[in-house]
Write a protein that holds these residues in place. Structure first.
Motif, PDB file in Angstrom:
ATOM      1  N   LEU A  41     -81.701  41.803  32.011  1.00 47.20           N
ATOM      2  CA  LEU A  41     -81.149  41.839  33.368  1.00 47.20           C
ATOM      3  C   LEU A  41     -81.275  40.477  34.042  1.00 47.20           C
ATOM      4  N   VAL A  42     -82.418  39.822  33.883  1.00 46.26           N
ATOM      5  CA  VAL A  42     -82.624  38.510  34.501  1.00 46.26           C
ATOM      6  C   VAL A  42     -81.629  37.490  33.941  1.00 46.26           C
ATOM      7  N   ALA A  43     -81.417  37.528  32.633  1.00 51.92           N
ATOM      8  CA  ALA A  43     -80.466  36.600  32.018  1.00 51.92           C
ATOM      9  C   ALA A  43     -79.055  36.845  32.547  1.00 51.92           C
ATOM     10  N   GLU A  44     -78.673  38.112  32.687  1.00 51.76           N
ATOM     11  CA  GLU A  44     -77.334  38.427  33.187  1.00 51.76           C
ATOM     12  C   GLU A  44     -77.204  38.036  34.657  1.00 51.76           C
ATOM     13  N   TYR A  45     -78.280  38.193  35.405  1.00 54.55           N
ATOM     14  CA  TYR A  45     -78.291  37.774  36.816  1.00 54.55           C
ATOM     15  C   TYR A  45     -77.954  36.294  36.922  1.00 54.55           C
ATOM     16  N   LEU A  46     -78.544  35.464  36.064  1.00 54.97           N
ATOM     17  CA  LEU A  46     -78.256  34.033  36.102  1.00 54.97           C
ATOM     18  C   LEU A  46     -76.843  33.730  35.615  1.00 54.97           C
ATOM     19  N   ARG A  47     -76.394  34.450  34.600  1.00 55.45           N
ATOM     20  CA  ARG A  47     -75.037  34.210  34.102  1.00 55.45           C
ATOM     21  C   ARG A  47     -73.997  34.515  35.167  1.00 55.45           C
ATOM     22  N   ARG A  48     -74.285  35.505  35.998  1.00 50.46           N
ATOM     23  CA  ARG A  48     -73.328  35.906  37.030  1.00 50.46           C
ATOM     24  C   ARG A  48     -73.372  35.002  38.252  1.00 50.46           C
ATOM     25  N   PHE A  49     -74.434  34.218  38.396  1.00 47.42           N
ATOM     26  CA  PHE A  49     -74.625  33.506  39.657  1.00 47.42           C
ATOM     27  C   PHE A  49     -73.563  32.434  39.887  1.00 47.42           C
ATOM     28  N   ASP A  50     -73.311  31.610  38.909  1.00 40.30           N
ATOM     29  CA  ASP A  50     -72.326  30.536  39.076  1.00 40.30           C
ATOM     30  C   ASP A  50     -71.622  30.281  37.747  1.00 40.30           C
ATOM     31  N   PRO A  51     -70.819  31.234  37.293  1.00 39.32           N
ATOM     32  CA  PRO A  51     -70.193  31.120  35.974  1.00 39.32           C
ATOM     33  C   PRO A  51     -69.242  29.945  35.828  1.00 39.32           C
ATOM     34  N   SER A  52     -68.672  29.470  36.927  1.00 41.60           N
ATOM     35  CA  SER A  52     -67.710  28.368  36.840  1.00 41.60           C
ATOM     36  C   SER A  52     -68.361  26.995  37.014  1.00 41.60           C
ATOM     37  N   VAL A  53     -69.683  26.964  37.167  1.00 37.72           N
ATOM     38  CA  VAL A  53     -70.454  25.713  37.287  1.00 37.72           C
ATOM     39  C   VAL A  53     -69.903  24.796  38.387  1.00 37.72           C
ATOM     40  N   LEU A  54     -70.209  25.179  39.611  1.00 33.68           N
ATOM     41  CA  LEU A  54     -69.874  24.377  40.793  1.00 33.68           C
ATOM     42  C   LEU A  54     -68.387  24.036  40.898  1.00 33.68           C
ATOM     43  N   SER A  55     -67.562  25.037  40.668  1.00 33.66           N
ATOM     44  CA  SER A  55     -66.122  24.798  40.776  1.00 33.66           C
ATOM     45  C   SER A  55     -65.721  24.418  42.197  1.00 33.66           C
ATOM     46  N   GLY A  56     -66.512  24.844  43.191  1.00 35.04           N
ATOM     47  CA  GLY A  56     -66.215  24.494  44.575  1.00 35.04           C
ATOM     48  C   GLY A  56     -66.317  23.003  44.841  1.00 35.04           C
TER      49      GLY A  56
END
Length: 232
Positions: free
Chosen positions: A63-78
């Motif tokens: 769950l922790v790993a998936e939490y991080l994967r979901r946080f910023d999947p596009s790597v600072l696309s903004g």
């Protein structure tokens, strides 16, 4: 017909348990830490039974790993996908992080877990390498002679500013941005770096990149996705 489940309160609920669990993890892990959040509390916040939680995730580590994967999947696309800024301006926009942004979740996870082999620690490492890679790509686009070196330097500045801001409870990003401008301009050919003399070419904190995260913004925020540079 939609399959139903019974949550901890006995109320019947439809599908979407996985998303509720991830949503609860994003809020609770950010607010009280990974180690300070137990599965019982997560299940209560997500309104699912522990049995349902373990049907979606083999354990808390997953769950922790998936939490991080979901946080910023596009790597600072903004920051890096903006078309209204020059490459140099995008590099500086990576430092436009609100002072109220909580500590980067990838740094926080690595610190809390104390295990470089933990799946979440491995993903945090991959994410940080990806950030340095995007900085290097942008530096290359700007004309830097050694874009990989500049990318690593800027990534180090970002992480250092994030940690110092949290420890001192004082915004360290303006200072980091000023140092970054010197590094960037010294790495670029003179013709490319000439825009340093134009006030409009150097984004000032709070003016160029969308406000974050975390919430912590895009939360970086307290929601589910970071925006701009807030997750770095």
């Amino acid at each position: 017909m939609t399959e139903l489940e019974k949550g901890p309160t006995g109320r019947r609920r439809g599908r979407g348990a996985r998303e509720r669990i991830l949503g609860a993890s994003q809020r609770l892990f950010r607010e009280q830490g990974i180690n300070g959040t137990g599965m019982d509390q997560l299940c209560a916040a997500a309104e699912v039974s522990k049995r349902t939680a373990y049907q979606h995730f083999a354990g808390k580590d997953e769950l922790v790993a998936e939490y991080l994967r979901r946080f910023d999947p596009s790597v600072l696309s903004g920051v890096f996908d903006r078309t209204d800024l020059t490459p140099r301006e995008r590099l500086l926009a990576a430092f436009d992080v609100p002072a109220t942004t909580p500590l980067c979740p990838y740094i926080a996870a690595a610190i809390e877990l104390h295990d470089p082999q933990h799946p979440a620690s491995q993903y945090a490492r991959e994410y940080k390498q990806a950030v340095a890679g995007r900085l290097a790509d942008t530096a290359r686009e700007a004309g830097a002679a050694d874009p990989e070196r500049l990318g690593e330097q800027l990534a180090l500045l970002i992480d250092g500013a994030a940690a110092r801001t949290r420890v001192l409870d004082a915004d360290a990003f303006p200072t980091a941005a000023a140092i970054a401008a010197v590094l960037i301009d010294s790495a670029l050919p003179a013709a490319v770096g000439d825009d340093r003399n134009h006030a409009s070419s150097a984004p000032s904190p709070g003016s160029t990149a969308p406000a974050a995260h975390a919430s912590a913004g895009k939360d970086a925020a307290t929601s589910t996705r970071p925006s701009s540079a807030s997750s770095a």
